[in-house]
Design a protein around this motif. Structure first.
Motif, PDB file in Angstrom:
ATOM      1  N   UNK A  34      38.629 100.088  29.271  1.00  0.00           N
ATOM      2  CA  UNK A  34      37.446 100.361  28.456  1.00  0.00           C
ATOM      3  C   UNK A  34      37.434  99.474  27.212  1.00  0.00           C
ATOM      4  N   UNK A  35      38.583  99.274  26.596  1.00  0.00           N
ATOM      5  CA  UNK A  35      38.657  98.408  25.419  1.00  0.00           C
ATOM      6  C   UNK A  35      38.295  96.971  25.789  1.00  0.00           C
ATOM      7  N   UNK A  36      38.731  96.511  26.962  1.00  0.00           N
ATOM      8  CA  UNK A  36      38.395  95.158  27.399  1.00  0.00           C
ATOM      9  C   UNK A  36      36.891  95.036  27.645  1.00  0.00           C
ATOM     10  N   UNK A  37      36.285  96.075  28.242  1.00  0.00           N
ATOM     11  CA  UNK A  37      34.846  96.054  28.479  1.00  0.00           C
ATOM     12  C   UNK A  37      34.084  96.054  27.158  1.00  0.00           C
ATOM     13  N   UNK A  38      34.559  96.835  26.207  1.00  0.00           N
ATOM     14  CA  UNK A  38      33.898  96.889  24.891  1.00  0.00           C
ATOM     15  C   UNK A  38      34.021  95.540  24.178  1.00  0.00           C
ATOM     16  N   UNK A  42      30.968  93.255  23.019  1.00  0.00           N
ATOM     17  CA  UNK A  42      30.851  92.822  21.622  1.00  0.00           C
ATOM     18  C   UNK A  42      30.612  91.321  21.544  1.00  0.00           C
ATOM     19  N   UNK A  43      31.306  90.556  22.379  1.00  0.00           N
ATOM     20  CA  UNK A  43      31.090  89.104  22.417  1.00  0.00           C
ATOM     21  C   UNK A  43      29.664  88.756  22.812  1.00  0.00           C
ATOM     22  N   UNK A  44      29.129  89.474  23.802  1.00  0.00           N
ATOM     23  CA  UNK A  44      27.736  89.236  24.223  1.00  0.00           C
ATOM     24  C   UNK A  44      26.764  89.614  23.114  1.00  0.00           C
ATOM     25  N   UNK A  88      27.696 100.570  27.554  1.00  0.00           N
ATOM     26  CA  UNK A  88      27.847 101.644  28.528  1.00  0.00           C
ATOM     27  C   UNK A  88      28.985 101.246  29.460  1.00  0.00           C
ATOM     28  N   UNK A  89      29.984 102.093  29.535  1.00  0.00           N
ATOM     29  CA  UNK A  89      31.146 101.807  30.387  1.00  0.00           C
ATOM     30  C   UNK A  89      31.244 102.866  31.466  1.00  0.00           C
TER      31      UNK A  89
END
Length: 128
Positions: A34-38, A42-44, A88-89
């Protein structure tokens, strides 16, 4: 002598610090995913905000250049800013090992074994 003793103690202490850590739990793995997805989202989001800011600056430049009567080149074609939307994850569903094929038995043989192989005793292969 004191330097050598201090160095030895520091080396021993660092060896205990570098001991192997246990494997992360499923909950820890899920939090990391989840942290990697967030982080990716954030980069996008930051890229989108940068794109909007660049568009705003370019519009202000063209407006002030036109007011001053300067000639400007038309802006280069650029893709539109893509809004990533709200974060949204949804965690991926884990497949059971049986469904993943991890412990599947070997398939059935489609032909008989080759007869041209040497047999186990070491005799040369039979010729048909």
């Amino acid at each position: 002598m004191k330097k050598l003793l201090t160095l030895g103690l520091l080396a021993a202490a660092s060896a205990t610090v570098m001991a192997k850590l246990p494997a992360p739990s499923e909950e820890a793995k899920a939090k990391a995913a989840e942290a990697a997805a967030k982080t990716a989202w954030t980069g996008k989001l930051e890229a989108y905000q940068l794109c909007k800011a660049q568009d705003k600056v370019a519009a202000a430049y063209y407006k002030s250049a036109k007011a001053a009567g300067k000639d400007t080149k038309p802006p280069a074609a650029a893709p539109a800013c893509a809004d990533p939307g709200p974060f949204a994850y949804t965690p991926p569903e884990a497949k059971p090992l049986e469904a993943a094929g991890a412990h599947s038995p070997a398939g059935n043989a489609t032909s008989p074994p080759s007869t041209k192989q040497p047999d186990a005793v070491g005799n040369p292969a039979k010729k048909s």
